[in-house]
Enzyme design. Structure first.
Site, short mmCIF file in Angstrom:
data_model
loop_
_atom_site.label_atom_id
_atom_site.label_comp_id
_atom_site.label_asym_id
_atom_site.label_seq_id
_atom_site.Cartn_x
_atom_site.Cartn_y
_atom_site.Cartn_z
N ARG A 74 28.56 17.26 17.14
CA ARG A 74 27.40 16.91 16.31
C ARG A 74 26.11 17.53 16.87
O ARG A 74 25.19 17.83 16.12
CB ARG A 74 27.26 15.40 16.17
CG ARG A 74 27.01 14.69 17.47
CD ARG A 74 26.79 13.19 17.26
NE ARG A 74 26.74 12.48 18.53
CZ ARG A 74 25.98 11.42 18.75
NH1 ARG A 74 25.21 10.95 17.80
NH2 ARG A 74 26.01 10.82 19.91
N GLU A 96 23.77 7.19 0.04
CA GLU A 96 24.53 8.43 0.18
C GLU A 96 24.81 9.12 -1.15
O GLU A 96 24.83 10.35 -1.24
CB GLU A 96 25.86 8.15 0.90
CG GLU A 96 25.70 7.69 2.34
CD GLU A 96 25.37 6.20 2.48
OE1 GLU A 96 25.43 5.47 1.46
OE2 GLU A 96 25.05 5.76 3.60
N ASP A 103 32.66 0.54 16.73
CA ASP A 103 32.24 0.09 15.41
C ASP A 103 33.42 -0.34 14.54
O ASP A 103 33.26 -1.08 13.57
CB ASP A 103 31.46 1.20 14.69
CG ASP A 103 30.01 1.25 15.13
OD1 ASP A 103 29.55 0.28 15.76
OD2 ASP A 103 29.34 2.26 14.86
#
Lengths: 281, 316
Positions: B11, B59, B118
């Protein structure tokens, strides 16, 4: 064009819609007819466009978010010179460039592919912002349905348009009060639309979507608004054809041949009335 | 593998490449959905605020705004977590990006299980399958920082839509510098004769480790980094299958719809061989540290070795 000519043009486009949907054997007459006056005002009066130069960078853009109303878009494009009027009768046929829902790569003058409801306003915000970055003078006019406004993405886009103070954008809601399953207020009430847009930070105006003078004035007004402008146009689904008016069943159904003849006869009669009333004036 | 370079997340390569694209090309715009610090589009946002659009937690709107920017003549990069970019906004990506064949670059971070703690809501193990299904969509899963950087730089003037998956974990360097080109999309990193290991993303490093272990057991494994999953490099994949006659695939994704299926499709049509697929076995993930999760879901070099031996022991 003056108001009289615009009304006659709208009448002609209504006849086109009836003929092309009947010929295709499927399609969406109801919402095409409710939005006919708005689309006519845009293509034959308000839009700064060049049918012989469809990609002219300075043009205004018309975005049909309620993509199922492709027939009225195609009729307006053909009658304003983007492609031959004869093509209209090949709507939805294999190998014809006129798809059941608009395809930007198949039909000249179609700015975006649409049909999945709720998406057109988001795309319009992107186009309008891109045009601003390039200092292009054009304005984006996006036509939505009131049933379509049940899609959450409409309100995501409304939020973004206000947040980024998109001034070269006008959202028009063709508020005919009907959707496939019945009256919008019964299926899922979206009213008050005008207050919702105001709450999202838009400047708004409500009009009679069949009053050509009001439509033209509202379109002109919306260009001068700071930030995004919303026009809530109250309309009648199936407008102009007696047996289609205010009938949810005509959302997406083609008239049989007798119905087609009746509809065309009614529309021709309305044209005569328009002409004779002009003669008296 | 270059062990002298300190591992870096893919990333981060996106963030740096996007910034570089912004410097070189005035028509690049970037969008993010309130995750610019995670996707690393924040580097672009800081330098070019007028060309950066944070859409907030929305989104679907982001994907279609990106389509609008492209229609308006820009090159649009839209980033968020992979699970939201592909799952939540699938209809938008399908209808307004893939079908009209618009050059929107969806660069999705936090692909795979290694998002970690998560848990399954944020673990993207179906994204590659979803994107592979879409006509026109190019699907890229780079294996290290440099390959990601190259993919993003190359994406600028490629036609059509593109999905690039990046990850959060620090990943060892496979390439000393950004490769000049992603080439045909599959890269033989290690030659072998007994079995082919096709891997993508973070599993490529593990595939090289597995090949080293297999060598100790007198098994010669060929390792192929398949960075472009669609269109898959049929020539390189089929040639390797023909050479070794056995295959293992490894991916941080469901075994359904991803690399395993892509290689199996090539095998079925061009060179049928016995295969084993290492991936997430049609289950959802759960919370845990990334390394614990990779072990729990058998995404390790050790399990790759075991699977390769199993495949080699199987009859034709």
């Amino acid at each position: 064009m003056d108001i009289q000519e615009l009304n006659l043009t709208a009448n002609l486009l209504r006849q086109d819609v009836v003929s092309m949907v009947a010929e295709a054997g499927s399609g969406h007459p109801g919402g095409s007819l409710s939005s006919t006056d708005i689309v006519t005002a845009l293509f034959f009066n308000s839009l700064n466009h060049r049918p012989d130069e469809p990609k002219w960078p300075d043009r205004d853009r018309f975005i049909l978010s309620k993509g199922h109303c492709a027939p009225i878009l195609y009729a307006a494009l053909a009658r304003s010179g983007y492609f031959p009027v004869e093509d209209l009768l090949n709507l939805r046929k294999i190998d014809c460039h006129l798809q059941g829902h608009p395809d930007m790569h198949k039909t000249v003058g179609v700015e975006i592919s649409s049909g999945s409801l709720g998406q057109g306003l988001s795309v319009s915000v992107g186009i309008a912002l891109a045009m601003s970055l390039d200092n292009l003078p054009g304005h984006v006019f996006t036509l939505m349905g009131d049933g379509e406004s049940q899609e959450g993405e409409i309100w995501e886009a409304a939020m973004a348009a206000a947040h980024y103070k998109v001034s070269n954008l006008t959202g028009i809601v063709d508020a005919n009060g009907l959707q496939i399953d019945g009256f919008t207020k019964d299926v899922m009430n979206v009213e008050p639309l005008e207050a919702k847009y105001q709450a999202f930070g838009w400047t708004t105006r409500q009009i009679d979507g069949h009053d050509m003078q009001q439509i033209i004035e509202a379109l002109d007004w919306s260009r001068s608004v700071e930030g995004p402008a919303a026009i809530i146009a109250k309309t009648v689904k199936g407008k102009g054809v007696s047996f289609m008016e205010n009938q949810a069943g005509w959302h997406g159904k083609a008239p049989a041949s007798e119905q087609r003849e009746q509809a065309l006869a009614e529309l021709r009669e309305q044209a005569e009335t328009l002409r004779s009333s002009a003669g008296k004036a | 593998m270059n062990s002298e370079l300190k591992p870096r997340a893919t990333r981060e390569a996106y963030g740096e490449a996007l910034l570089e694209l912004g410097k070189r090309h005035g028509d690049v715009v970037a969008l993010d959905a309130d995750l610019s610090g995670s996707t690393m589009s924040k580097l672009f946002a800081a330098e070019f605020p007028e060309r950066f659009f944070n859409v907030g937690v929305a989104e679907a709107n982001m994907m279609n705004m990106a389509a609008g920017f492209v229609i308006g003549g820009k090159i649009a990069y839209a980033s968020t977590f992979a699970v939201f970019a592909t799952g939540r906004a699938f209809d938008q990506v399908r209808q307004s990006i893939a079908q009209p064949n618009l050059p929107v670059r969806v660069v999705a971070s936090h692909g795979g299980l290694t998002v970690g703690e998560d848990g399954c809501t944020h673990q993207s193990v179906e994204d590659i399958g979803l994107m592979r299904l879409l006509p026109n969509m190019r699907v890229i899963v780079p294996a290290d920082f440099n390959q990601t950087y190259a993919a993003v730089m190359e994406s600028y003037d490629k036609p059509g839509p593109m999905y690039i998956r990046t990850g959060r974990p620090l990943t060892p360097f496979l390439y000393d510098e950004p490769p000049a080109s992603l080439g045909k999309g599959a890269d033989v990193l290690r030659e072998g004769t007994d079995i082919s290991i096709f891997a993508c993303g973070i599993m490529v490093v593990k595939a090289l480790e597995a090949a080293e272990e297999l060598k100790k057991r007198d098994i010669s494994a060929e390792v192929v980094n398949v960075s472009v999953l669609k269109p898959i490099d049929v020539d390189t994949v089929a040639a390797s299958l023909a050479k070794t006659g056995r295959a293992v695939t490894a991916e941080e994704h469901s075994i359904i719809g991803g690399l395993g299926d892509a290689v199996a499709e090539v095998a079925a049509e061009y060179c049928p061989v016995r295969m084993g697929r290492l991936g997430i076995k049609d289950v959802f993930g759960k919370s845990g540290k990334p390394d614990q999760l990779l072990e729990e879901f058998h995404l390790t070099a050790e399990h790759m070795v075991g699977l390769a031996e199993h495949v080699l022991a199987s009859g034709k």
